[in-house]
Design an enzyme around this catalytic site. Structure first.
Site, short mmCIF file in Angstrom:
data_model
loop_
_atom_site.label_atom_id
_atom_site.label_comp_id
_atom_site.label_asym_id
_atom_site.label_seq_id
_atom_site.Cartn_x
_atom_site.Cartn_y
_atom_site.Cartn_z
N HIS A 151 0.83 -1.21 0.00
CA HIS A 151 0.00 0.00 0.00
C HIS A 151 0.86 1.26 0.00
CE1 HIS A 151 -3.36 -2.55 2.09
NE2 HIS A 151 -3.08 -2.95 0.87
N ASP A 168 -2.99 -2.70 -5.36
CA ASP A 168 -1.94 -3.67 -5.03
C ASP A 168 -1.01 -3.91 -6.22
OD1 ASP A 168 -2.58 -4.07 -2.39
OD2 ASP A 168 -3.74 -5.89 -2.73
N HIS A 178 -0.48 -11.05 -4.81
CA HIS A 178 0.91 -10.66 -4.57
C HIS A 178 1.91 -11.61 -5.22
CE1 HIS A 178 -0.37 -7.45 -2.03
NE2 HIS A 178 -0.95 -8.26 -1.15
#
EC number: 3.5.1.108
Length: 462
Positions: free
Chosen positions: A77, A263, A286
């Site tokens: 973030h 993200d 991720h």
């Protein structure tokens, strides 16, 4: 655009999502070329960590950087905020191992960075320009991220959780102008059944019901909801008609898709430079984001290594045809090694050679494994460079160039029949007393095949 840093030192504090520990961050201005770095000021040697995809040590529910024994987790973030505000250089001092979760979005970081102010620096910003499609696909999950050529910057994220509550959504960001208002406020989200499991394994000690959108895609009895609420410091919670816990309201109807875009921007910024291109992310996460960014890193390093690589468009008229080269150069078949000149400036020139099996040297040089001799590649460089300096003479047809020195010659890839070789020569010093110093490089497609530094003397023909 030039590089940017922050104008003033600014700090922010909060609790780490997974550790539950209070942590303090201090943002400090950094010089040109510094990049984004974390400094663990709580450790004895205060190690520095470059924000680099090759430093990622974990992508389990967040992105974690590591150097030696030191780590900093949940960085996505914060990195997204820096990317969205186009901050190139900053030092982030942190006194713990996890960036605080705050409200689960990038907005608190954006607010503090804007409060610090932005300063344009003198050095130009480097970019990775997407020149051809780059794709990462995970067959097991169906996740896919693609980078496409595009004159600007655009990110599209698409999610599909096959859920009656959270089905297909997509979000788009074109440029950076709308990032602070349209993307940064979007909070992370989690499914209720995942939240229960995370609590059982003590993985979100700093989580509460105000820093994440909790989606209930299955029926959960109220007693279980009440038990969960008590763990989060609430008396009770309920599921709204939209299928989310009533602890907060959505800021956008597609807030989850926008957060996934947030993200993606944070993880892709691990490349180290901004991108000129379009990114299409389907079911990103991720692990997938980082794997994709590693592909970008390889392409960027190749691009930087080949930054001076000349371009060849066979439809364009040459600067010199073979016949025009013959008017200047003394060389003749089979020793004229340049077919045409495709580019020429004040201090550089690009020559081209189309290799066929019929070249005389292929008949005797490794006849069963046809390879262009390296020394002839050097000779082709010299002929190309000779054209540059000879055409600057008043009567170019009455001068020749002769080698004085060859240095730093390196041969990196084979040159074989069918190849089109581009020879680029650059003057590295002004021509004085007939002495010219040049840097030569030879390319086949995206490959650097040879390079050398050449010194020659211009001599009038007797």
């Amino acid at each position: 655009m030039n590089q940017r840093t922050i104008a003033n030192t600014v700090s922010i504090s909060g609790v780490g999502l997974h550790t539950g520990q209070e942590v303090n961050l201090v943002f400090k201005a950094a010089p040109e070329g510094h990049g984004v770095k974390f400094k663990r000021v709580d450790l004895e040697d205060q190690p520095l960590m470059n924000v680099d995809v090759n430093r990622v040590v974990s992508t389990e529910r967040s992105t974690t950087l590591g150097s030696g024994g030191a780590t900093v987790s949940t960085i996505e973030h914060l990195l997204s905020a820096l990317s969205g505000l186009q901050v190139d250089n900053v030092l982030i001092e942190i006194d713990g191992g996890e960036v605080p979760i705050l409200d689960g979005s990038a907005s608190p970081f954006v607010a503090r960075i804007l409060e610090a102010g932005l300063v344009e620096q003198e050095a130009p910003r480097d970019y990775f320009v997407v020149e051809e499609p780059i794709t990462y696909r995970d067959e097991a999950t169906g996740s896919e991220i693609v980078a496409l050529p595009y004159d600007g910057f655009e990110v599209v994220s698409m999610i599909d959780f096959d859920s009656p509550v959270l089905g297909q959504q997509y979000a788009t960001l074109r440029g950076y102008e709308d990032y602070a208002e349209e993307i940064a406020p979007c909070r992370t989200f989690v499914f209720l059944h995942e939240l229960e499991s995370l609590f059982e394994h003590e993985l979100i000690r700093g989580g509460d019901l105000t820093n994440a959108i909790v989606i209930a895609d299955r029926h959960v009895p109220q007693p279980r909801l009440n038990a969960l609420a008590q763990k989060m410091g609430k008396e009770t919670v309920e599921v709204t008609e939209q299928g989310i816990l009533n602890t907060l309201d959505l800021k956008f109807h597609n807030e989850p898709a926008r957060h996934k875009l947030l993200d993606v921007m944070g993880d892709v910024s691990l490349l180290g430079v901004p991108i000129r291109g379009r990114i299409l992310a389907t079911k990103p996460g991720h692990r997938v984001n980082v794997a994709f960014t590693k592909l970008l890193k390889k392409a960027y390093l190749d691009q930087r290594r080949l930054k001076g690589r000349p371009r060849y468009n066979p439809n364009e008229e040459p600067v010199f045809t073979t016949e025009q080269i013959l008017e200047v150069m003394p060389h003749r078949y089979p020793f004229l090694l340049i077919d045409k000149i495709i580019e020429m400036g004040e201090n550089h020139i690009v020559g081209l050679k189309n290799l066929t099996f019929n070249e005389a040297f292929f008949q005797g040089h490794f006849p069963s494994n046809h390879v262009m001799p390296g020394v002839l590649q050097i000779e082709a460089m010299a002929q190309t460079g000779g054209l540059l300096v000879l055409t600057k003479q008043d009567d170019p047809g009455n001068w020749d160039t002769y080698f004085l020195k060859i240095e730093n010659a390196k041969f990196k890839n084979f040159v074989v029949p069918g190849d089109t070789v581009l020879f680029k020569m650059e003057l590295i010093a002004p021509v004085r007393r007939g002495i010219c110093q040049m840097r030569g490089t030879a390319y086949v497609g995206n490959k650097l095949v040879s390079e050398a530094d050449l010194v020659a003397q211009i001599v009038r023909r007797s």
